[in-house]
Scaffold this active site. Structure first.
Site, mmCIF file in Angstrom:
data_model
loop_
_atom_site.group_PDB
_atom_site.id
_atom_site.type_symbol
_atom_site.label_atom_id
_atom_site.label_comp_id
_atom_site.label_asym_id
_atom_site.label_seq_id
_atom_site.Cartn_x
_atom_site.Cartn_y
_atom_site.Cartn_z
ATOM 1 N N ASP A 174 35.419 43.699 47.623
ATOM 2 C CA ASP A 174 34.563 43.323 46.495
ATOM 3 C C ASP A 174 34.881 41.916 45.996
ATOM 4 O O ASP A 174 33.977 41.173 45.595
ATOM 5 C CB ASP A 174 34.736 44.324 45.354
ATOM 6 C CG ASP A 174 34.281 45.721 45.742
ATOM 7 O OD1 ASP A 174 33.636 45.850 46.804
ATOM 8 O OD2 ASP A 174 34.576 46.678 45.000
ATOM 9 N N MET B 233 33.928 50.013 33.199
ATOM 10 C CA MET B 233 34.355 51.397 33.350
ATOM 11 C C MET B 233 35.808 51.574 32.902
ATOM 12 O O MET B 233 36.166 52.593 32.305
ATOM 13 C CB MET B 233 34.194 51.848 34.798
ATOM 14 C CG MET B 233 34.442 53.337 35.012
ATOM 15 S SD MET B 233 34.126 53.873 36.705
ATOM 16 C CE MET B 233 35.461 53.058 37.570
ATOM 17 N N TYR C 11 35.301 46.295 35.194
ATOM 18 C CA TYR C 11 36.004 46.177 33.918
ATOM 19 C C TYR C 11 35.368 47.077 32.856
ATOM 20 O O TYR C 11 36.060 47.686 32.032
ATOM 21 C CB TYR C 11 35.950 44.712 33.500
ATOM 22 C CG TYR C 11 36.917 44.299 32.406
ATOM 23 C CD1 TYR C 11 37.958 45.127 31.999
ATOM 24 C CD2 TYR C 11 36.791 43.055 31.793
ATOM 25 C CE1 TYR C 11 38.826 44.734 31.003
ATOM 26 C CE2 TYR C 11 37.662 42.649 30.796
ATOM 27 C CZ TYR C 11 38.676 43.493 30.408
ATOM 28 O OH TYR C 11 39.545 43.105 29.420
ATOM 29 N N GLU D 210 30.015 40.857 35.164
ATOM 30 C CA GLU D 210 30.010 40.900 33.704
ATOM 31 C C GLU D 210 30.359 39.563 33.084
ATOM 32 O O GLU D 210 30.968 38.692 33.717
ATOM 33 C CB GLU D 210 30.984 41.963 33.173
ATOM 34 C CG GLU D 210 32.444 41.616 33.237
ATOM 35 C CD GLU D 210 33.082 41.815 34.584
ATOM 36 O OE1 GLU D 210 33.718 40.846 35.068
ATOM 37 O OE2 GLU D 210 32.967 42.908 35.153
#
Length: 345
Positions: free
Chosen positions: A118, A239, A237, A194
């Site tokens: 990721d 979650m 982040y 985010e």
């Protein structure tokens, strides 16, 4: 109830009602235009197909480097020009290095191939994070990282996958993964996961931020800060701070407080058509985009966040959101249980 007719120019005009009456009505949409709410699609290469590929790999990993060279050589053998970050890592002809001072060369990329996890994909997305060239090409992601939640294909199958994807006329399944456009002054960054505003005061007092949605003050945030996440970023982040997991095809934005002083301040999900503004009420607040520092806000300065017009098209291995559900089950162990209680007879 009248039937809804065709959409044209932001107006929906009813057709004749089933009972034969001539009742008419119309809707005028008030949301600002953003990317289409439909996120799931089929992609087909036009003309003679893919001719230029950006290949991004995990940094300082010998196994990844070896496979990356094999993949680059395979594409070059098919007449494809391959663009890489470090030419020295690819001792073959037909490969050229990316000029970081002139990222406009990315405009001619037809496909991006990411090899790693990721973090590798987020790094690749950062190359398209500024307004110099924010449009992302379709992304094919092979898993060779520690988690690979965003990696839809096993590296063991790279040859057959590329054979299929690179064949002109072939339809491949894609999800348009939402990005956020984060603006401070005239500087804009397009982020995949985010935007985080951290406002923990230096003197250890509670940080304070105003949360505005569509121009209206919604609430005062007292705590360590707030996370504004995309559906893709909802499993990161967000979650970890107690926010919800959201399927990548959902047109939504998640707002998740960080260590709020009020126990009633829970995460919320809002329309992606809304725009968010976070105003700092402390001397210094940090704005981070996909985990990297974007800027510091002084008191009464703000960051504006809205859905970017430039999503990331990620190629899927399965239909609809099946890759996402497979990921939360196998990699996040969603609802995993050691044993299931038997029903009584």
């Amino acid at each position: 109830m009248p039937q809804i007719g065709a959409v044209s120019g932001g107006l929906v005009v009813s057709e004749e009602a089933p009972n034969g009456t001539a009742e008419k009505w119309e809707l005028e949409f008030v949301d600002a235009p953003v990317v289409p709410s439909n996120r799931r699609a089929k992609l087909r290469w036009r003309g003679d197909g893919v001719k230029r590929v950006l290949l991004v790999k995990k940094w300082k990993d010998r196994d990844v480097a070896r496979v990356a060279v094999e993949i680059a050589a395979f594409m070059v053998s098919r007449g494809i020009s391959v663009l890489v970050e470090e030419k020295a890592d690819f001792p073959i002809d037909g490969v050229e290095a990316l000029d970081r001072d002139h990222l406009s060369s990315l405009a001619n990329v037809h496909l991006m191939v990411s090899i790693g996890g990721d973090g590798t994909l987020l790094h690749a997305a950062r190359l398209f994070s500024r307004n110099v060239h924010p449009t992302l090409p379709p992304c094919l992601v092979f898993s060779m990282g520690s988690l690979g939640f965003l990696s839809n294909f096993s590296i063991d199958a790279w040859r057959s996958v590329l054979d299929n994807v690179l064949t002109p006329g072939t339809h491949v399944l894609v999800t348009l993964r939402t990005r956020l456009g984060c603006k401070i002054g005239e500087d804009v960054r397009h982020v995949l996961n985010e935007c985080t505003v951290s406002c923990r005061a230096i003197d250890r007092r509670l940080g304070k931020l105003s949360l505005k949605i569509d121009g209206e003050v919604v609430t005062l945030i007292e705590g360590d800060g707030v996370i504004i996440a995309t559906p893709t970023g909802s499993t990161g982040y967000n979650m970890s701070c107690g926010g919800p997991m959201v399927s990548p095809s959902v047109p939504a934005t998640v707002i998740c407080p960080m260590a709020p002083s009020s126990l009633s301040f829970r995460p919320i999900v809002i329309s992606e058509a809304s725009y968010v503004e976070i105003v700092s009420h402390v001397d210094v607040s940090e704005v981070l985009v996909d985990g990297r520092l974007f800027a510091n806000l002084s008191k009464d300065e703000s960051v504006c966040i809205r859905t970017s017009m430039f999503p990331m098209p990620v190629i899927n291995s399965g239909p609809l959101d099946s890759d996402w559900f497979e990921g939360i089950n196998s990699k996040l162990q969603w609802n995993a249980r050691g044993a299931t209680q038997r029903d009584r007879d």
